[in-house]
Design a protein around this motif. Structure first.
Motif, PDB file in Angstrom:
ATOM      1  N   MET A 299     -10.106  -2.709  10.772  1.00  0.00           N
ATOM      2  CA  MET A 299      -9.745  -4.224  10.183  1.00  0.00           C
ATOM      3  C   MET A 299      -9.103  -3.504   9.069  1.00  0.00           C
ATOM      4  O   MET A 299      -7.979  -3.960   8.566  1.00  0.00           O
ATOM      5  N   ARG A 300     -10.186  -2.948   8.259  1.00  0.00           N
ATOM      6  CA  ARG A 300     -10.184  -2.755   7.000  1.00  0.00           C
ATOM      7  C   ARG A 300      -8.219  -1.937   6.840  1.00  0.00           C
ATOM      8  O   ARG A 300      -7.214  -2.171   5.903  1.00  0.00           O
ATOM      9  N   ARG A 301      -7.866  -1.036   7.323  1.00  0.00           N
ATOM     10  CA  ARG A 301      -6.679   0.008   8.386  1.00  0.00           C
ATOM     11  C   ARG A 301      -5.603  -1.051   8.004  1.00  0.00           C
ATOM     12  O   ARG A 301      -4.451  -1.081   7.662  1.00  0.00           O
TER      13      ARG A 301
ATOM     14  N   ARG B 229      -0.552  -3.136   6.661  1.00  0.00           N
ATOM     15  CA  ARG B 229       0.442  -3.955   7.811  1.00  0.00           C
ATOM     16  C   ARG B 229       0.535  -5.162   6.716  1.00  0.00           C
ATOM     17  O   ARG B 229       0.297  -4.966   6.021  1.00  0.00           O
ATOM     18  N   LYS B 230       1.569  -5.573   7.373  1.00  0.00           N
ATOM     19  CA  LYS B 230       2.054  -6.423   6.485  1.00  0.00           C
ATOM     20  C   LYS B 230       2.130  -8.302   6.525  1.00  0.00           C
ATOM     21  O   LYS B 230       2.490  -8.939   5.988  1.00  0.00           O
ATOM     22  N   VAL B 231       0.876  -7.655   7.353  1.00  0.00           N
ATOM     23  CA  VAL B 231      -0.209  -9.474   7.299  1.00  0.00           C
ATOM     24  C   VAL B 231      -1.119  -9.347   6.433  1.00  0.00           C
ATOM     25  O   VAL B 231      -1.912  -8.869   6.971  1.00  0.00           O
TER      26      VAL B 231
ATOM     27  N   LEU C  25      -5.654  -6.391  18.613  1.00  0.00           N
ATOM     28  CA  LEU C  25      -5.983  -6.417  17.377  1.00  0.00           C
ATOM     29  C   LEU C  25      -4.621  -5.651  17.190  1.00  0.00           C
ATOM     30  O   LEU C  25      -3.765  -6.674  16.341  1.00  0.00           O
ATOM     31  N   GLU C  26      -4.394  -4.865  17.021  1.00  0.00           N
ATOM     32  CA  GLU C  26      -3.139  -3.802  17.245  1.00  0.00           C
ATOM     33  C   GLU C  26      -1.486  -5.111  17.677  1.00  0.00           C
ATOM     34  O   GLU C  26      -1.072  -4.928  17.084  1.00  0.00           O
TER      35      GLU C  26
END
Ligand code: C2E
Ligand code: CA
Ligand code: CA
Length: 775
Positions: free
Chosen positions: A624-626, A631-633, A587-588
């Motif tokens: 995912m919440r974080r 993040r900018k996406v 994910l990262e």
């Protein structure tokens, strides 16, 4: 060795310098002494010669005066005039004896002897001194040195007797004998020898010397006089500088100045000087050896300590030394020793201690097992925290660290039966127990889980910690630590899946293939060593003809086996639960990639495959919440692909999580649609945005009327339900055409592009924009 040479060098340097200085002084002093002695000799001889000449003259005058007084005596003149020989002789000896003259004569004007007084035993000459008489006749008087018949030399003076007319000559003479020589020697301070010398012989007439020196005079002198050199006369070991002065016409006197005597005072001084020099050097040698030792000994000591430090012994402190430079050095050296000792301690701790929890680390644990006696049974247990990732993400890393620390403290105190607890990595801990009695181990496991279940209070928050334990028994489940640990880990994942708390390796997997055991370890390493790579397969929008997204597909760049396809490891990662470590990483990495592409102007919606086990993992939802927050996406640009089977395992939890993800804005996609049992009616109840028709249907849309009917109706139905449709595995242009004609929205397949490394995507897109589908 080095130290000894230092000591030697100091001593040699000091002594050498001193010897040099002393030698210089000695050379200078002896040079100046030589000069002084030479000058002194010269001076002594000159003065002596002067005095000697004066004395000769004085003797001559004395003789003249006495002779003149005698010639003025009336009675004497009478006696001479009358030739009264007895009277003459008596007067002569009276006067002569008064001054010590030994030769006295009266000679008539014709040169014939009238009367004489001479040493006994010598017959007088009838007409003596004709040459002197000739001179006296001309000058009125005359003086000379004459050897008489007795063989002795005399200083003779001739004076006229006038009454008042000249009537005769009176002659008077002192003997030039050894006494004479000694007297003069005493006055002049020189040795005196009188010689008669013709070409090849020398007769010694008188000398102040005696004994063997006296005897040696003629032989010693002869070569010197013959050569007429100013060489040194050597007489029986004594050396003389000489000066020759003629005595009349027949003899000469040799004035001798003794070199030894002249040198004597200097010699004494020289001796004193040598004593001082040698004594000084001796003292200096001793002194500088002591001094050098005093320097070298502590240095030696330091070197010894340094050697010990080199051997790893830091325990010996350096004794206090006087506070000079070496003392200072020793002090700094001791500080250095303490510093090194402290640092080594720290390094050892770092090597064997986990800094966060203070527990022993993996290395220590492995070594502890190696130390365990091989013939005694043991138990290896692996404990993994539940929901640690979630806590870490939700409350932040500092809290996560504190939590681990608290767990560490708990485990450090939980050591029943001398069990060793260690932290392996992140939230995984290991135990080593003596013995392998299942009942004992079971009660250990239950006690441990009990202890861990007590809530932990961190910054006012109550945290429920829980975990799963996997147990492997030595030697039953494996003989080496690698096998034992992997089997324990598999058991732990099994316990986790079954929410059983703990599980024995034997129950978890009756006989796990060896390569699977090593695969688990390798995957862990792969994650740490960044061996996983993400490939991307472009997604084409059939209506706009544009690439609107890509699916992230995992690859493993295996160090030994090359690039591995997902089938080779994902099923196993899912089975063991290890996928829960991989997906967060993925994910990262995908989000980071999306950000980068957006930055470069490629707005691609990226799809990620989510396993069933991920879907049940609350940590993932949290992560995912974080991601969305930080993040900018936008979440809407990320598609999570889920298979139907993932939903079937635990529908309620899965649905709850899906609802949460949907609420966060993520797009949900049903993968491999058609390969399972799910009906579209069921899917309608899910918060799904996209449906991916399995490639087995797509592959045969051209050839199989049945499959083409299914795909066509699925597309229609999906559109009615508001879902977009992705066709997977479109391998030919025919299929693409068919899909376009049948209103399929999106397509993925080798006909467009195979999955490729992220780096190749932008160039591929540019080429696609120019040329379209090339097959
Ligand atoms: P999938 O999700 O169905 O992915 C599509 C697979 O079909 C990919 O295989 C892709 O390379 C392949 N494919 C695409 N177009 C064509 C085509 O035209 N013809 C053929 N024959 N194949 C095509 P891949 O990459 O080997 O992945 C295999 C499976 O492994 C994936 O199936 C997915 O279930 C799983 N997987 C891949 N990456 C991940 C991941 O990151 N996480 C999880 N949980 N599973 C993944
Ligand atoms: Ca997929
Ligand atoms: Ca698929």
């Amino acid at each position: 060795m080095l130290i000894r040479s230092l000591q030697h060098r100091i001593a040699v340097l000091f002594v050498g310098l001193l010897v040099l200085v002393m030698a210089l002084i000695l050379v200078l002093v002896s040079r100046s002494n030589e000069h002084t002695i030479a000058a002194e000799m010269e001076q002594g001889l000159s003065t002596g010669a002067h005095v000697f000449t004066r004395l000769i003259e004085q003797n001559q005058r004395q003789l003249e005066i006495t002779a003149t007084v005698l010639s003025a005596d009336f009675g004497f003149r009478e006696a001479v005039a009358t030739q009264d020989r007895p009277t003459i002789r008596s007067v002569l000896s009276n006067h002569g004896l008064r001054i010590g003259a030994q030769v006295m004569m009266v000679i008539d004007s014709g040169g014939r002897l009238i009367a004489s007084v001479q040493p006994s035993g010598s017959a007088p000459d009838a007409s003596p001194f004709p040459d002197m008489l000739a001179i006296a006749g001309a000058q009125g008087k005359s003086s000379d040195f004459k050897q008489l018949k007795d063989g002795r030399l005399y200083q003779i003076v001739l004076v006229p007797i006038s009454a008042p007319k000249f009537i005769a000559w009176v002659a008077m003479g002192f003997p030039v004998d050894d006494r004479w020589a000694r007297d003069l020697s005493e006055i002049t301070g020189l040795s005196i020898s009188v010689i008669h010398h013709d070409h090849d012989s020398i007769a010694l007439l008188a000398s102040s010397l005696d004994g063997s020196q006296r005897k040696a005079v003629p032989t010693g002198l002869l070569p010197l006089l013959r050569e007429n050199t100013s060489e040194i006369l050597s007489l029986d070991g004594e050396h003389y500088q000489i000066r020759q002065i003629p005595l009349g016409h027949e003899a000469s006197v040799i004035l001798q100045r003794s070199l030894e005597k002249a040198e004597a005072p200097f010699r004494a001084m020289q001796t004193a000087l040598w004593t001082i020099v040698l004594g000084g050097i001796a003292m200096f040698v001793v002194g500088s050896i002591i001094f050098a030792r005093r320097i070298a000994r502590p240095v030696n000591h330091l070197a010894e300590v340094a050697r010990r430090i080199q051997d790893g012994d830091y325990t010996h402190p350096i004794p206090r030394l006087p506070p000079d430079e070496i003392g200072q050095l020793a002090l700094s050296f001791d500080h250095m020793r303490e510093g090194i000792a402290a640092r080594e301690d720290k390094i050892l701790k770092l090597a064997y201690e986990d800094s966060l929890t203070g527990l022993p680390n993996r290395t220590f644990f492995l070594e502890a097992f190696e130390r365990h006696p091989k013939n005694e049974p043991a138990t290896i247990a692996i404990f993994n925290l539940e929901r640690f990732g979630m806590i870490n993400n939700a409350l932040g890393h500092p809290i996560g660290d504190q939590l681990l620390h608290e767990v560490g403290v708990r485990l450090a105190h939980f050591t029943p039966g001398g069990a060793l607890a260690a932290r392996l990595w992140v939230d995984e801990f290991a135990f080593l127990l003596e013995g392998a009695d299942e009942a004992v181990v079971k009660s250990f496991a239950e006690a441990l889980l009990d202890t861990m279940r007590a809530p932990i209070l961190l910054e006012g928050q109550r945290l429920d910690v829980d975990g799963s334990l996997g147990i492997a028994l030595y030697p039953k489940d494996g003989r080496d630590i690698t096998t034992l640990m992997r089997r324990a880990e598999l058991a732990m994942y099994s316990a986790k899946r079954r929410h059983a708390g703990f599980a024995f390796a034997a129950d978890a997997d009756s006989d796990p293939p060896h390569e699977q055991l090593s695969l688990l370890g390798e995957m862990r390493e792969a994650l740490i060593r960044q061996e996983f790579v993400v490939y991307y397969q472009p997604k084409l929008n059939l209506i706009s003809g544009k690439i609107i997204g890509a699916e992230a597909l995992l690859r493993w760049q295996h160090p030994g086996r090359g690039l591995l396809a997902p089938q080779d490891f994902i099923p196993f990662a899912e089975k063991t639960g290890f996928i829960r470590e991989i997906t967060p990483w993925l994910l990262e990495s995908v989000v980071t990639q999306a950000e980068r592409w957006r930055g470069d102007g490629y707005l691609l919606a990226l799809s990620i495959n989510i396993s069933a086990i991920d879907l049940l993992n609350p940590d993932l939802v949290d992560q995912m919440r974080r991601l969305v927050a930080l993040r900018k996406v936008p979440a809407g640009e990320l598609y999570l692909e889920i298979t139907e089977s993932a939903l079937m395992a635990e529908p309620e939890l899965a649905l709850a999580h899906l609802a949460e993800l949907e609420a966060l804005g993520f797009k949900l996609s049903i993968d491999d649609y058609g390969s399972g049992q799910a009906s579209l009616a069921y899917l309608k109840t899910l918060p799904v945005h996209e449906l991916k028709i399995d490639q087995t249907f797509i592959r045969s849309v051209i050839n199989s009327p049945k499959d083409s009917a299914i795909v066509r109706s699925t597309i229609v139905l999906c559109h009615e339900l508001g879902l977009s449709v992705v066709a997977e595995g479109a391998e030919t242009l025919d299929i693409l055409d068919w899909l376009r004609k049948n209103d399929c929205d999106l397509v993925q397949g080798y006909a467009i592009a195979r999955p490729m490394p992220a780096g190749e995507i932008p160039a591929w897109i540019e080429a696609f924009k120019r040329k379209g589908i090339t097959g």
